[in-house]
Design a protein around this motif. Structure first.
Motif, PDB file in Angstrom:
ATOM      1  N   GLU A   7     -74.398  32.700  62.260  1.00  0.00           N
ATOM      2  CA  GLU A   7     -74.022  32.713  61.173  1.00  0.00           C
ATOM      3  C   GLU A   7     -74.000  32.309  59.667  1.00  0.00           C
ATOM      4  OE1 GLU A   7     -72.252  36.591  60.099  1.00  0.00           O
ATOM      5  OE2 GLU A   7     -73.561  37.773  61.306  1.00  0.00           O
ATOM      6  N   SER A   8     -74.527  31.242  58.884  1.00  0.00           N
ATOM      7  CA  SER A   8     -74.172  29.845  58.219  1.00  0.00           C
ATOM      8  C   SER A   8     -74.123  30.212  56.990  1.00  0.00           C
ATOM      9  CB  SER A   8     -75.067  28.542  58.580  1.00  0.00           C
ATOM     10  OG  SER A   8     -76.280  29.065  57.739  1.00  0.00           O
ATOM     11  N   VAL A   9     -73.051  29.645  56.648  1.00  0.00           N
ATOM     12  CA  VAL A   9     -73.015  29.911  54.651  1.00  0.00           C
ATOM     13  C   VAL A   9     -74.303  29.351  54.073  1.00  0.00           C
ATOM     14  CG1 VAL A   9     -71.737  29.064  52.686  1.00  0.00           C
ATOM     15  CG2 VAL A   9     -70.623  29.595  54.542  1.00  0.00           C
ATOM     16  N   ALA A  10     -75.115  29.015  54.116  1.00  0.00           N
ATOM     17  CA  ALA A  10     -76.293  28.058  53.719  1.00  0.00           C
ATOM     18  C   ALA A  10     -77.511  30.011  54.033  1.00  0.00           C
ATOM     19  CB  ALA A  10     -76.744  27.689  53.909  1.00  0.00           C
ATOM     20  N   GLY A  11     -77.408  30.493  55.279  1.00  0.00           N
ATOM     21  CA  GLY A  11     -78.089  31.310  55.136  1.00  0.00           C
ATOM     22  C   GLY A  11     -78.184  32.138  55.301  1.00  0.00           C
ATOM     23  N   GLN A  12     -76.746  32.706  53.732  1.00  0.00           N
ATOM     24  CA  GLN A  12     -76.924  33.761  53.983  1.00  0.00           C
ATOM     25  C   GLN A  12     -77.618  33.858  51.836  1.00  0.00           C
ATOM     26  OE1 GLN A  12     -72.786  34.356  51.652  1.00  0.00           O
ATOM     27  NE2 GLN A  12     -71.511  33.514  53.947  1.00  0.00           N
ATOM     28  N   VAL A  13     -77.628  32.717  51.386  1.00  0.00           N
ATOM     29  CA  VAL A  13     -78.586  32.685  50.447  1.00  0.00           C
ATOM     30  C   VAL A  13     -79.968  32.199  50.642  1.00  0.00           C
ATOM     31  CG1 VAL A  13     -76.796  32.468  49.377  1.00  0.00           C
ATOM     32  CG2 VAL A  13     -77.642  30.656  49.396  1.00  0.00           C
ATOM     33  N   THR A  14     -80.349  32.979  51.598  1.00  0.00           N
ATOM     34  CA  THR A  14     -82.461  31.384  52.249  1.00  0.00           C
ATOM     35  C   THR A  14     -82.719  32.039  52.539  1.00  0.00           C
ATOM     36  OG1 THR A  14     -83.132  29.450  53.414  1.00  0.00           O
ATOM     37  CG2 THR A  14     -81.365  30.978  53.977  1.00  0.00           C
TER      38      THR A  14
END
Length: 319
Positions: A7-14
């Protein structure tokens, strides 16, 4: 987004998130098959991973920028070859190198890894240098002479597929404990200083053959010289003010560059001051929401830690 974390930070909005190791060629190939162009937002991605991705799709800005950015001695030598001024430095690879140094007092830094003040030690004598080098495991290091500087600034340059380059207005940076705390635009520095910084930034982008974005951190000395500290071939913390106070944000500019689109304008919409929220400081988010001059950005990181950038707030001066 491709990241080692589940779970990456960028993965939250991609729209798509691929989890895999940087040395997993099959996972990288699967990721590359789903995109048209690849970039990176972290200069410590292994060089081999970038090379592997480039076998499948264009990677912009490619291997060359991280080859230099990942190794401080190579980086400094590259700056000088580009005609960019630096402080004096010495390579520290052996006891013999320590005996010949000319950069004391200085900052001893590991050539690889380390950021936000990590992997560094201030030394004033050869005995202190030797002791610090031993504590760093006798790794390849660089000794950078101390600079009597007035301030630090950032030149953030975008360069497109057509070779056209554009520099964002120069920001004046403030640090504490080795971590960037504030960036102020306009910087209030003399036009000649700003012109030199912009010239260095564009020269760096051109010599790298860059397609994308590069941030060049520079010292402004008390006698007016401009000296390069380090570079980051990606969107940079000191450019976050552009989200709210510039005609084109650094993130949009990166996308424009790597997709072969015209670069956007970089006019300042309003004077601004960006402040990083470090660790528990992000818990004070409510006071920023209540401030009409503030633009709050929290990064979605789950756990605040001392020294960890959890977000930033940009204060806009609309007068």
């Amino acid at each position: 987004v491709y990241a080692p974390e589940l779970e990456s930070v960028a993965g939250q909005v991609t729209a798509g998130h691929f989890q895999g190791a940087y040395d997993d060629a099959a996972a990288l190939a699967k990721f590359a098959a789903e995109v048209h162009v690849i970039t990176y937002e972290f200069e410590n991605v292994p060089e081999a991973a970038v090379i592997e991705c480039a076998r499948h799709k264009p990677v912009r800005p490619g291997v060359k920028p991280i080859h230099y950015a990942q190794h401080r001695l190579r980086e400094k030598e590259f700056f000088r070859n580009c005609g960019i001024g630096t402080a004096h430095y010495d390579a520290i690879r052996s006891d013999e190198d320590i005996a010949l140094v000319r950069s004391l007092p200085g900052i001893l830094k590991t050539c690889t890894e380390g950021y936000d003040g990590k992997g560094q030690a201030r030394v004033t004598t050869r005995s202190e240098l030797k002791e610090a080098w031993e504590k760093m495991g006798r790794r390849d290091c660089i000794l950078e002479a101390l600079v009597d500087f007035e301030c630090e600034i950032s030149a953030i340059v975008a360069r497109g597929l057509d070779g056209q380059a554009r520099c964002f207005p120069i920001g004046r940076n403030g640090h504490r404990d080795g971590i960037l705390r504030t960036t102020t635009v306009p910087s209030g520095l003399p036009p000649a200083t700003l012109a030199t910084a912009e010239r260095y930034g564009i020269a760096l982008a051109d010599e790298l053959g860059l397609v994308g974005l590069v941030a060049l951190e520079l010292f402004v000395t008390k006698d007016g010289r401009v000296l390069a500290n380090e570079m980051a071939p990606r969107p940079h913390n000191s450019g976050h003010w552009t989200i709210d106070a510039c005609a084109t944000s650094q993130f949009e500019q990166l996308v424009r560059a790597i997709c072969g689109l015209p670069l956007g304008p970089v006019d300042v919409i309003a004077p601004s001051r960006m402040e990083n929220l470090i660790g528990d400081e992000a818990n004070d988010w409510l006071k920023y929401v209540s401030d009409p001059s503030a633009r709050l950005h929290l990064y979605g990181k789950s756990t605040p830690r001392p020294g960890r950038k959890m977000g930033h707030v940009t204060f806009i001066d609309k007068k």
